[in-house]
Motif scaffolding. Structure first.
Motif, mmCIF file in Angstrom:
data_model
loop_
_atom_site.group_PDB
_atom_site.id
_atom_site.type_symbol
_atom_site.label_atom_id
_atom_site.label_comp_id
_atom_site.label_asym_id
_atom_site.label_seq_id
_atom_site.Cartn_x
_atom_site.Cartn_y
_atom_site.Cartn_z
ATOM 1 N N ARG A 31 45.967 41.847 37.782
ATOM 2 C CA ARG A 31 46.468 42.360 39.064
ATOM 3 C C ARG A 31 46.467 41.283 40.141
ATOM 4 O O ARG A 31 47.359 41.237 40.979
ATOM 5 C CB ARG A 31 45.627 43.562 39.508
ATOM 6 C CG ARG A 31 46.083 44.182 40.826
ATOM 7 C CD ARG A 31 45.398 45.490 41.089
ATOM 8 N NE ARG A 31 45.836 46.520 40.159
ATOM 9 C CZ ARG A 31 45.323 47.744 40.113
ATOM 10 N NH1 ARG A 31 44.327 48.063 40.928
ATOM 11 N NH2 ARG A 31 45.787 48.634 39.261
ATOM 12 N N ARG A 32 45.480 40.389 40.124
ATOM 13 C CA ARG A 32 45.423 39.387 41.197
ATOM 14 C C ARG A 32 46.576 38.387 41.097
ATOM 15 O O ARG A 32 46.811 37.619 42.034
ATOM 16 C CB ARG A 32 44.082 38.667 41.208
ATOM 17 C CG ARG A 32 43.777 37.754 40.030
ATOM 18 C CD ARG A 32 42.508 36.997 40.325
ATOM 19 N NE ARG A 32 42.090 36.126 39.231
ATOM 20 C CZ ARG A 32 41.130 35.211 39.342
ATOM 21 N NH1 ARG A 32 40.512 35.040 40.499
ATOM 22 N NH2 ARG A 32 40.785 34.463 38.304
ATOM 23 N N PRO A 36 50.361 39.809 44.308
ATOM 24 C CA PRO A 36 50.991 38.959 45.326
ATOM 25 C C PRO A 36 52.470 38.658 45.050
ATOM 26 O O PRO A 36 53.180 38.230 45.958
ATOM 27 C CB PRO A 36 50.171 37.663 45.265
ATOM 28 C CG PRO A 36 48.914 38.019 44.557
ATOM 29 C CD PRO A 36 49.280 39.101 43.605
ATOM 30 N N ARG A 231 42.211 30.881 45.304
ATOM 31 C CA ARG A 231 42.688 32.072 46.000
ATOM 32 C C ARG A 231 44.175 32.286 45.745
ATOM 33 O O ARG A 231 44.615 33.413 45.514
ATOM 34 C CB ARG A 231 42.408 31.942 47.500
ATOM 35 C CG ARG A 231 40.931 31.850 47.845
ATOM 36 C CD ARG A 231 40.731 31.530 49.323
ATOM 37 N NE ARG A 231 39.328 31.402 49.685
ATOM 38 C CZ ARG A 231 38.613 30.295 49.565
ATOM 39 N NH1 ARG A 231 39.186 29.197 49.079
ATOM 40 N NH2 ARG A 231 37.349 30.262 49.919
ATOM 41 N N ARG A 233 47.035 32.220 43.379
ATOM 42 C CA ARG A 233 47.218 32.198 41.927
ATOM 43 C C ARG A 233 48.621 31.695 41.626
ATOM 44 O O ARG A 233 49.540 32.459 41.337
ATOM 45 C CB ARG A 233 46.969 33.576 41.321
ATOM 46 C CG ARG A 233 45.636 34.203 41.674
ATOM 47 C CD ARG A 233 44.461 33.306 41.388
ATOM 48 N NE ARG A 233 44.209 33.143 39.951
ATOM 49 C CZ ARG A 233 43.254 32.390 39.463
ATOM 50 N NH1 ARG A 233 42.471 31.681 40.278
ATOM 51 N NH2 ARG A 233 43.087 32.290 38.156
#
Length: 314
Positions: A31-32, A36, A231, A233
């Motif tokens: 998800r990370r 974004p 932070r 990705r």
């Protein structure tokens, strides 16, 4: 079946589930990484994304990407997903047409497949032959190869990185706020196409992961690195569910024209490997390159192969 514009607030979780059903086995994303790119992307506008809905369920998704200041008149197709139970019914073609119309309306004259700061792949994966056939059928030439490599931070590769010796007067360090001015000047003069990705890293608070090579006080080279804790990705740390939570990466390897031919490119790569290893990284992914022989010198091996292409608008 209904086709409508994608609403990240209402549709994100459904698209995340669709990704798992469609590509989760071969190309799973955390998800990370996904959020974004398709959830809270800063340049996401109305009509950039489209969904196909059947019986209240999202069974298709497509998204384009256009940053006018960075990409000029190029507009990328970022991804197309169709639920396996609904494939070969023309849904992907219709979704692609909606994205193409959106990019045309923004003044784009060409639509490459994948690209930009929010990309996931370096091209269309060769191990997804149905995707290659789909894009070719819809006007993409897919004639240019691109390679992702991985270097594992162990054995001789790690030893060579840890034992790196630079010529007298040269240093490789993480950038600091004091370096921002000289680094900006260097990038604008030597590699302006990499300014945008570097800006994303700095805005996310990852300035120390932009390494600068200096001769005395002069910036003569730079490289963008990613660690397990990065932070932002970026494309070098998309595939952590395949390569492990301790993956890192590096890219945008640049040595000033006046300093080339002295082995500094390999040196700054090894400096990046040392930096990532010190931050807990177990491997580095190097994305979107054809310089396989160069990166092999640092211990890198081919990981995935892609095909790139674009469709020009009449």
């Amino acid at each position: 079946m209904d086709f409508r514009t994608y609403d990240p607030v209402a549709d994100y979780l459904a698209v995340e589930s669709l990704w798992e059903r469609t590509l989760g086995r071969m190309y799973p994303v955390p998800r990370r990484v996904l959020l974004p790119r398709i959830g809270w992307r800063t340049n996401l506008g109305e009509g950039d994304g489209w969904v196909a809905v059947e019986g209240g369920n999202v069974i298709g998704f497509a998204m384009g990407d256009h940053e006018a200041r960075v990409q000029g008149r190029l507009g990328f197709i970022s991804c197309i997903l169709v639920d396996p139970s609904f494939q070969r019914r023309g849904i992907g073609t219709r979704l692609l047409a909606y994205v193409e119309a959106r990019l045309r309306s923004l003044g784009c004259v060409e639509m490459p497949v994948t690209g930009g700061n929010y990309r996931l792949w370096s091209g269309v994966p060769e191990d997804l032959p149905a995707a290659c056939a789909f894009f070719r059928k819809n006007g993409m030439d897919l004639a240019t190869p691109a390679i992702d490599l991985v270097v594992h931070l162990e054995g001789a590769a790690l030893r060579d990185a840890m034992e790196l010796q630079l010529p007298e007067g040269m240093t490789i360090t993480g950038a600091t706020p004091d370096d921002m001015g000289p680094l900006h000047v260097f990038q604008q003069a030597e590699f302006p196409g990499w300014m945008s990705s570097m800006t994303h890293m700095m805005a996310a608070g990852d300035i120390g992961n932009v390494l600068v090579l200096k001769s005395g006080r002069e910036v003569i080279g730079s490289i963008q690195t990613y660690t397990p804790a990065s932070r932002w990705r970026g494309a070098n740390v998309v595939w952590e569910r395949l390569l492990g939570d301790h993956m890192g990466g590096y890219g945008c390897v640049g040595i000033g024209k006046a300093w080339r031919g002295r082995g500094l490119g390999l040196a700054i790569c090894r400096g990046a490997m040392r930096h990532v290893a010190a931050a807990g990284g177990k491997c580095c992914l190097i994305d979107w390159t054809n310089l396989v022989d160069f990166y092999r010198k640092s211990g890198a091996v081919v990981w995935r192969k892609f095909l790139r292409g674009s469709k020009r608008f009449n």
